[in-house]
Design an enzyme around this catalytic site. Structure first.
Site, PDB file in Angstrom:
ATOM      1  N   CYS A 171      36.750  39.522  38.908  1.00 36.96           N
ATOM      2  CA  CYS A 171      35.470  40.223  38.763  1.00 36.96           C
ATOM      3  C   CYS A 171      34.917  40.639  40.132  1.00 36.96           C
ATOM      4  O   CYS A 171      34.763  39.797  41.023  1.00 36.96           O
ATOM      5  CB  CYS A 171      34.457  39.348  38.040  1.00 36.96           C
ATOM      6  SG  CYS A 171      32.845  40.157  37.822  1.00 36.96           S
ATOM      7  N   GLY A 202      44.582  47.992  33.941  1.00 35.62           N
ATOM      8  CA  GLY A 202      44.167  49.045  34.845  1.00 35.62           C
ATOM      9  C   GLY A 202      44.838  50.369  34.534  1.00 35.62           C
ATOM     10  O   GLY A 202      46.047  50.519  34.710  1.00 35.62           O
TER      11      GLY A 202
END
Length: 333
Positions: free
Chosen positions: A107, A220
């Protein structure tokens, strides 16, 4: 080898290799229900603060609840202190009976990094090692004491802190040495946040580095059936973890599974998407009550309405909705 296939994480056997990432504000029990029903093989909860857990936060406990639809699911915890993370483990296992514990090492939000968690672990492989080791040992101890099956421990990292500090290899080695059962990499740096392009060459290099010792999952820029297939082919990751691409689109799992197995897929109608949104709303109303659920669903209905004709005008109305009736009136046509 078939691109769509089972995956084994420790002693947990999953029927497929399409996963839902832990997405703050989105991966709640209601949304995970829809994703599971649409074919997600594994869903992970929103990230849960180990510190808040050890302090007895009820709100934190709500984040961890299993969906009745989930045969298997993972709870993700975050924290920068190995002792606190270890103390959180028996609380997670006692309250949820989850199948996997995942550690957030990716994160990029400043508040999380400041606590030594999230992407800070990507910057500090030694701290990542100590946290993974502490969580793994706590998991083994709890399951042994209670006569339960071992609960695997996984970790999610980024490719590095910034372009000058690409640390995925050191982090992967730290995770391996600490006993991690699988590793997911979001192939962007902390500095990139969610911008720019994901580095799939780094993902492929991670797969080569791990060399089959534990599964590797990719995250991603895989946000369509086509890009998921491309990631699996180009990087050889064991599974694709959908994040932003799944927001407002639990059907992404259904389409991708169909594409990987049949080479084609059918898209759902906008009406079906909005019906899914109302199903999610109703599940959240059951859990949180109408007021709270309707506020939560504002951003979610904005995602569900993505690509619809007149979507901009719809979203102006959505962000003002406070009741289920409001949403019914907005989407009546």
């Amino acid at each position: 080898m078939n691109l769509y296939h089972p995956v084994k994480i420790g002693n947990v056997e999953l029927s497929g290799n399409l996963f839902l990432a832990p997405i703050a504000g989105y991966s709640d029990r209601a949304f995970r229900t829809l994703c599971t029903e649409c074919g997600a093989s594994l869903c992970t909860t929103e990230m849960v603060s180990a510190e808040a857990l050890t302090r007895g936060s009820e709100k934190t406990e709500d984040l961890m609840l299993r969906s009745p639809a989930e045969k298997h699911y993972a709870v993700q915890i975050f924290g920068g202190n190995a002792d606190v993370m270890a103390r959180a483990v028996p609380l997670v296992l006692e309250k949820t009976g989850c199948d996997i514990i995942d550690i957030n090492g990716g994160c990029p939000v400043p508040k999380i990094i400041k606590s030594g968690a999230g992407s800070m672990l990507t910057k500090e492989p030694e701290r990542l090692y100590s946290i993974v080791k502490a969580v793994k040992e706590a998991s083994l101890l709890y399951t042994k004491e209670h006569g339960l099956k071992n609960v695997p421990v996984t970790v999610k990292i980024r490719s590095g802190w910034d372009s000058e500090h690409i640390t995925w290899k050191e982090c992967a080695q730290a995770a391996l040495d600490a006993g991690a059962d699988a590793i997911t990499m979001h192939a962007r740096t902390k500095a990139q946040g969610y911008a720019g392009h994901s580095d799939w060459k780094a993902l492929a290099a991670l797969v080569d580095f791990i060399a089959g010792r534990i599964p590797v999952f990719g995250s991603g820029d895989a946000n369509t059936p086509e890009t998921a297939k491309q990631m699996l082919e180009e990087t050889k990751v064991d599974a694709v973890m959908f994040a932003r691409g799944a927001m407002g689109d639990p059907f992404l799992f259904k389409r991708t599974k169909q594409f990987l197995t049949e080479g084609k897929y059918e898209s759902e109608t906008f009406e079906e998407r909005i019906q899914a949104g109302f199903r999610e709303l109703d599940l959240n109303i059951e859990q949180f009550g109408e007021k709270s659920a309707c506020l939560q669903m504002r951003k979610k209905f904005c995602a569900y309405s993505k690509g619809m004709e007149g979507g901009g005008q719809l979203r102006q109305k959505i962000v003002q909705a406070v009741t289920r009736t409001d949403y019914m009136q907005i989407f009546r046509k």
